[in-house]
Design a protein around this motif. Structure first.
Motif, PDB file in Angstrom:
ATOM      1  N   PRO A 295       0.811  -1.220   0.000  1.00 27.37           N
ATOM      2  CA  PRO A 295       0.000   0.000   0.000  1.00 27.37           C
ATOM      3  C   PRO A 295       0.846   1.272   0.000  1.00 27.37           C
ATOM      4  O   PRO A 295       0.495   2.260  -0.652  1.00 27.37           O
ATOM      5  CB  PRO A 295      -0.824  -0.126   1.283  1.00 27.37           C
ATOM      6  CG  PRO A 295      -0.866  -1.587   1.570  1.00 27.37           C
ATOM      7  CD  PRO A 295       0.461  -2.111   1.129  1.00 27.37           C
TER       8      PRO A 295
ATOM      9  N   ALA B 226       2.290   1.786  -3.469  1.00 33.04           N
ATOM     10  CA  ALA B 226       1.257   2.303  -4.364  1.00 33.04           C
ATOM     11  C   ALA B 226       1.034   3.798  -4.137  1.00 33.04           C
ATOM     12  O   ALA B 226       0.921   4.580  -5.093  1.00 33.04           O
ATOM     13  CB  ALA B 226      -0.045   1.533  -4.153  1.00 33.04           C
TER      14      ALA B 226
ATOM     15  N   ARG C  82       0.886   3.934  -8.544  1.00 26.85           N
ATOM     16  CA  ARG C  82       0.679   2.731  -9.347  1.00 26.85           C
ATOM     17  C   ARG C  82      -0.126   1.693  -8.570  1.00 26.85           C
ATOM     18  O   ARG C  82      -0.147   1.700  -7.323  1.00 26.85           O
ATOM     19  CB  ARG C  82       2.031   2.098  -9.715  1.00 26.85           C
ATOM     20  CG  ARG C  82       2.886   2.933 -10.662  1.00 26.85           C
ATOM     21  CD  ARG C  82       4.293   2.374 -10.716  1.00 26.85           C
ATOM     22  NE  ARG C  82       5.105   3.030 -11.738  1.00 26.85           N
ATOM     23  CZ  ARG C  82       5.427   2.481 -12.902  1.00 26.85           C
ATOM     24  NH1 ARG C  82       5.000   1.253 -13.206  1.00 26.85           N
ATOM     25  NH2 ARG C  82       6.169   3.142 -13.770  1.00 26.85           N
ATOM     26  N   SER C  83      -0.725   0.766  -9.290  1.00 28.86           N
ATOM     27  CA  SER C  83      -1.367  -0.376  -8.659  1.00 28.86           C
ATOM     28  C   SER C  83      -0.283  -1.353  -8.204  1.00 28.86           C
ATOM     29  O   SER C  83       0.652  -1.650  -8.949  1.00 28.86           O
ATOM     30  CB  SER C  83      -2.293  -1.076  -9.662  1.00 28.86           C
ATOM     31  OG  SER C  83      -2.760  -2.306  -9.136  1.00 28.86           O
ATOM     32  N   VAL C  84      -0.396  -1.824  -6.942  1.00 28.35           N
ATOM     33  CA  VAL C  84       0.564  -2.807  -6.425  1.00 28.35           C
ATOM     34  C   VAL C  84      -0.232  -3.912  -5.738  1.00 28.35           C
ATOM     35  O   VAL C  84      -0.445  -3.896  -4.524  1.00 28.35           O
ATOM     36  CB  VAL C  84       1.571  -2.166  -5.446  1.00 28.35           C
ATOM     37  CG1 VAL C  84       2.580  -3.221  -4.970  1.00 28.35           C
ATOM     38  CG2 VAL C  84       2.308  -1.007  -6.104  1.00 28.35           C
ATOM     39  N   THR C  85      -0.691  -4.864  -6.538  1.00 24.52           N
ATOM     40  CA  THR C  85      -1.470  -5.983  -6.010  1.00 24.52           C
ATOM     41  C   THR C  85      -0.803  -7.321  -6.272  1.00 24.52           C
ATOM     42  O   THR C  85      -1.266  -8.344  -5.796  1.00 24.52           O
ATOM     43  CB  THR C  85      -2.881  -6.003  -6.632  1.00 24.52           C
ATOM     44  OG1 THR C  85      -2.767  -6.122  -8.060  1.00 24.52           O
ATOM     45  CG2 THR C  85      -3.638  -4.726  -6.299  1.00 24.52           C
TER      46      THR C  85
ATOM     47  N   GLU D  82       3.812  -6.208 -10.128  1.00 25.40           N
ATOM     48  CA  GLU D  82       3.511  -4.781 -10.008  1.00 25.40           C
ATOM     49  C   GLU D  82       4.411  -4.131  -8.957  1.00 25.40           C
ATOM     50  O   GLU D  82       4.833  -2.976  -9.118  1.00 25.40           O
ATOM     51  CB  GLU D  82       2.043  -4.587  -9.649  1.00 25.40           C
ATOM     52  CG  GLU D  82       1.086  -4.947 -10.784  1.00 25.40           C
ATOM     53  CD  GLU D  82      -0.370  -4.750 -10.398  1.00 25.40           C
ATOM     54  OE1 GLU D  82      -1.207  -4.681 -11.316  1.00 25.40           O
ATOM     55  OE2 GLU D  82      -0.674  -4.658  -9.186  1.00 25.40           O
TER      56      GLU D  82
END
Length: 277
Positions: A140, A143, A148-151, A155
């Motif tokens: 989190p 991100a 950016r998306s970090v899932t 990523e």
């Protein structure tokens, strides 16, 4: 007797699970001398944060100056910073220290979900990353710092590389908030170290536990303790990760929520030393 001197700039956790309290235990267990500049006082336990009181900037700086002028500093660990004003003032002080390793854990949200850094404070993190040796965001935080998306770990790697390119500090992207990766039927947790443009991957068995309060603080302080003794960054990360996993496995199970780690690894160190265990 020579001992590594680690200055910890962070908030206090009244429940003893994270923040200054976890930092002090970690540095002590890894053979260093912990010194502190407390940035905020929090009222919290394993269930959450119920109050935050920021320490005035001049008092934060006074703590830093007091220990640096007399005892000396071999490494600095920064955790909860409290405010944008404090972040900028601390950056100014640390820049003047010269070539001292700085580990920045960009604390934004507690394990319980409580917000510990507002937008202005998060915006000021760029100053601290600019002077840091390594920054240690979880997914989190990564991100929020990159937009950016970090899932996934893929990523996370892309975001960590972007952060490295933007600020020049090494980045240890922590994978504890990313769903575990399954390989050969085993659930694995990964961390990624972006250092000098290269990526080092760490993979270990996932530890299923509710007792994860203070993991980020412990890891960052562990790295600081290693760098303070002259360990290379990757070796300092190796040792800090090994210690963190041992402390997770030794968690005492306190409280009804996210419990603290077992920093003493289930032992009474003095008793072990004297043969009384």
């Amino acid at each position: 007797m020579s001992i590594a001197r680690i200055l910890i700039i962070a908030g206090s956790d009244s429940g003893g699970g994270a923040g200054i309290q976890a930092d002090i235990r970690t540095v002590t267990m890894l053979g260093g001398h912990p010194m502190t500049a407390i940035t905020a006082i929090t009222a919290q336990n394993t269930l959450g944060v119920t109050g935050v009181h920021a320490v005035p900037v001049d008092m934060v700086l006074a703590q830093i100056d007091a220990v640096a002028s007399d005892i000396g500093v071999d490494a600095v660990k920064i955790g909860m910073i409290g405010s944008a004003e404090t972040a900028n003032a601390v950056a100014d002080r640390l820049e003047a220290m010269g070539d001292v390793p700085i580990i920045f854990d960009p604390v934004m949200i507690a394990t319980s979900g409580a917000v510990l850094a507002d937008a202005a404070t998060t915006g000021a993190f760029a100053r601290l990353m600019k002077i840091a040796t390594v920054t240690t965001p979880n997914a989190p935080e990564l991100a929020a710092l990159t937009g950016r998306s970090v899932t996934t770990m893929a990523e996370a790697e892309a975001a960590a590389m972007a952060l490295f390119q933007a600020h020049g500090c090494a980045v240890l992207a922590k994978g504890g908030h990313v769903p575990p990766t399954v390989r050969d039927g085993r659930a694995l947790v990964g961390d990624l170290l972006v250092h000098e443009g290269a990526v080092v991957e760490y993979w270990n068995a996932w530890i299923e536990t509710r007792n994860s309060h203070g993991t980020g603080c412990t890891l960052a302080s562990g790295i600081a303790a290693g760098l303070a003794t002259g360990l290379a960054l990757q070796l300092a990360v190796d040792r800090a990760r090994d210690y963190l996993r041992a402390a997770l496995a030794a968690a005492p199970g306190l409280g009804a929520g996210h419990g603290p780690l077992g920093h003493a690894l289930g032992r009474v160190p003095f008793d072990v030393m004297t043969g009384m265990a």
